[in-house]
Design a protein around this motif. Structure first.
Motif, PDB file in Angstrom:
ATOM      1  N   GLY A  97      40.516  32.656  25.467  1.00 53.37           N
ATOM      2  CA  GLY A  97      40.920  33.280  24.210  1.00 53.37           C
ATOM      3  C   GLY A  97      39.947  33.083  23.066  1.00 53.37           C
ATOM      4  O   GLY A  97      40.309  33.246  21.896  1.00 53.37           O
ATOM      5  N   TRP A  98      38.706  32.761  23.369  1.00 53.93           N
ATOM      6  CA  TRP A  98      37.719  32.520  22.320  1.00 53.93           C
ATOM      7  C   TRP A  98      37.283  33.848  21.718  1.00 53.93           C
ATOM      8  O   TRP A  98      37.086  34.837  22.401  1.00 53.93           O
ATOM      9  N   VAL A  99      37.154  33.870  20.373  1.00 54.95           N
ATOM     10  CA  VAL A  99      36.703  35.070  19.670  1.00 54.95           C
ATOM     11  C   VAL A  99      35.561  34.662  18.746  1.00 54.95           C
ATOM     12  O   VAL A  99      35.661  33.671  18.021  1.00 54.95           O
ATOM     13  N   ALA A 100      34.479  35.430  18.767  1.00 54.87           N
ATOM     14  CA  ALA A 100      33.346  35.167  17.881  1.00 54.87           C
ATOM     15  C   ALA A 100      33.783  35.418  16.443  1.00 54.87           C
ATOM     16  O   ALA A 100      34.620  36.278  16.173  1.00 54.87           O
ATOM     17  N   LYS A 101      33.217  34.682  15.509  1.00 57.42           N
ATOM     18  CA  LYS A 101      33.562  34.853  14.094  1.00 57.42           C
ATOM     19  C   LYS A 101      33.179  36.250  13.632  1.00 57.42           C
ATOM     20  O   LYS A 101      32.118  36.756  13.951  1.00 57.42           O
ATOM     21  N   GLN A 102      34.056  36.853  12.875  1.00 58.86           N
ATOM     22  CA  GLN A 102      33.813  38.190  12.366  1.00 58.86           C
ATOM     23  C   GLN A 102      33.451  38.174  10.882  1.00 58.86           C
ATOM     24  O   GLN A 102      33.309  39.207  10.275  1.00 58.86           O
ATOM     25  N   GLN A 103      33.348  37.017  10.280  1.00 60.58           N
ATOM     26  CA  GLN A 103      33.054  36.931   8.852  1.00 60.58           C
ATOM     27  C   GLN A 103      31.869  36.001   8.624  1.00 60.58           C
ATOM     28  O   GLN A 103      31.547  35.167   9.443  1.00 60.58           O
ATOM     29  N   ILE A 104      31.254  36.176   7.497  1.00 56.92           N
ATOM     30  CA  ILE A 104      30.107  35.353   7.125  1.00 56.92           C
ATOM     31  C   ILE A 104      30.506  34.552   5.893  1.00 56.92           C
ATOM     32  O   ILE A 104      31.009  35.108   4.920  1.00 56.92           O
ATOM     33  N   ASP A 105      30.287  33.244   5.952  1.00 60.73           N
ATOM     34  CA  ASP A 105      30.599  32.388   4.813  1.00 60.73           C
ATOM     35  C   ASP A 105      29.393  32.345   3.882  1.00 60.73           C
ATOM     36  O   ASP A 105      28.272  32.041   4.304  1.00 60.73           O
TER      37      ASP A 105
END
Length: 188
Positions: free
Chosen positions: A119-127
């Motif tokens: 269930g791993w999902v790559a980050k879709q946002q940039i900090d």
């Protein structure tokens, strides 16, 4: 008793044969096929399920018609067991192949295992972190410097002549969109 003519009886037989013939039922040789869950059939079902086939495709690959497969599955629980075992073994083979590829350094295989099994999902946002502090007084000073100062003159109020207007632009006398507005002429 009247004697019938020989041609009359022949004619009567021909008419009866024509009328009765379409209603005659022919006997077709039929031997009902009894499908049994033999070892070779169970192996064929297992193999088809191991390759991921389902439903009618599984039945046809196992050498059965879809109807025969359903009847056989209802009659014998070993058919369902062969299908379940085939699916499980096929999934195990694929999972083992992916695991070994990931273990040997294949990053795409490792990523797919992480996504689909864990269930791993790559980050879709940039900090974005900004460490600059904002001063309210400094912001007000900058805003004040941008204000344009100028002179203005106050204009006298215009007369309101709308009380004398009697023209109604939505008048029923006005029948066309492009027609002229009815204007009253001032007296005097």
């Amino acid at each position: 008793m009247q004697k019938s003519h020989p041609h009359q009886s022949l004619l009567r037989i021909c008419i009866l044969w024509i009328i009765v013939r379409p209603m005659t039922f022919y006997s077709l040789p039929f031997t009902p096929e009894r499908t049994q869950a033999t070892e070779s059939r169970l192996e064929a079902i297992y193999e088809a399920a191991r390759y991921g086939l389902k439903g009618d495709s599984l039945a046809m690959a196992a050498g059965l018609t879809p109807r025969q497969f359903r009847v056989l599955a209802d009659a014998d629980p070993l058919v369902e067991m062969a299908e379940i075992k085939g699916r499980a073994d096929g999934e195990m083979t694929a999972a083992k192949t992916m695991y070994e590829a990931a273990r040997d350094g294949d990053s795409k295989a490792a990523l797919e295992i992480l996504k689909h099994q864990h269930g791993w999902v790559a980050k879709q946002q940039i900090d974005v972190n900004i460490d600059q502090q904002i001063s309210i007084t400094g912001a007000l000073e900058k805003a004040q410097s941008r204000v344009i100062e100028g002179l203005y003159t106050e204009l006298p109020r215009l007369e309101d002549n709308t009380s004398d207007a009697s023209t109604d632009i939505f008048s029923p006398r006005r029948d066309g969109v492009d027609g002229k507005v009815v204007v009253t002429q001032p007296e005097g």
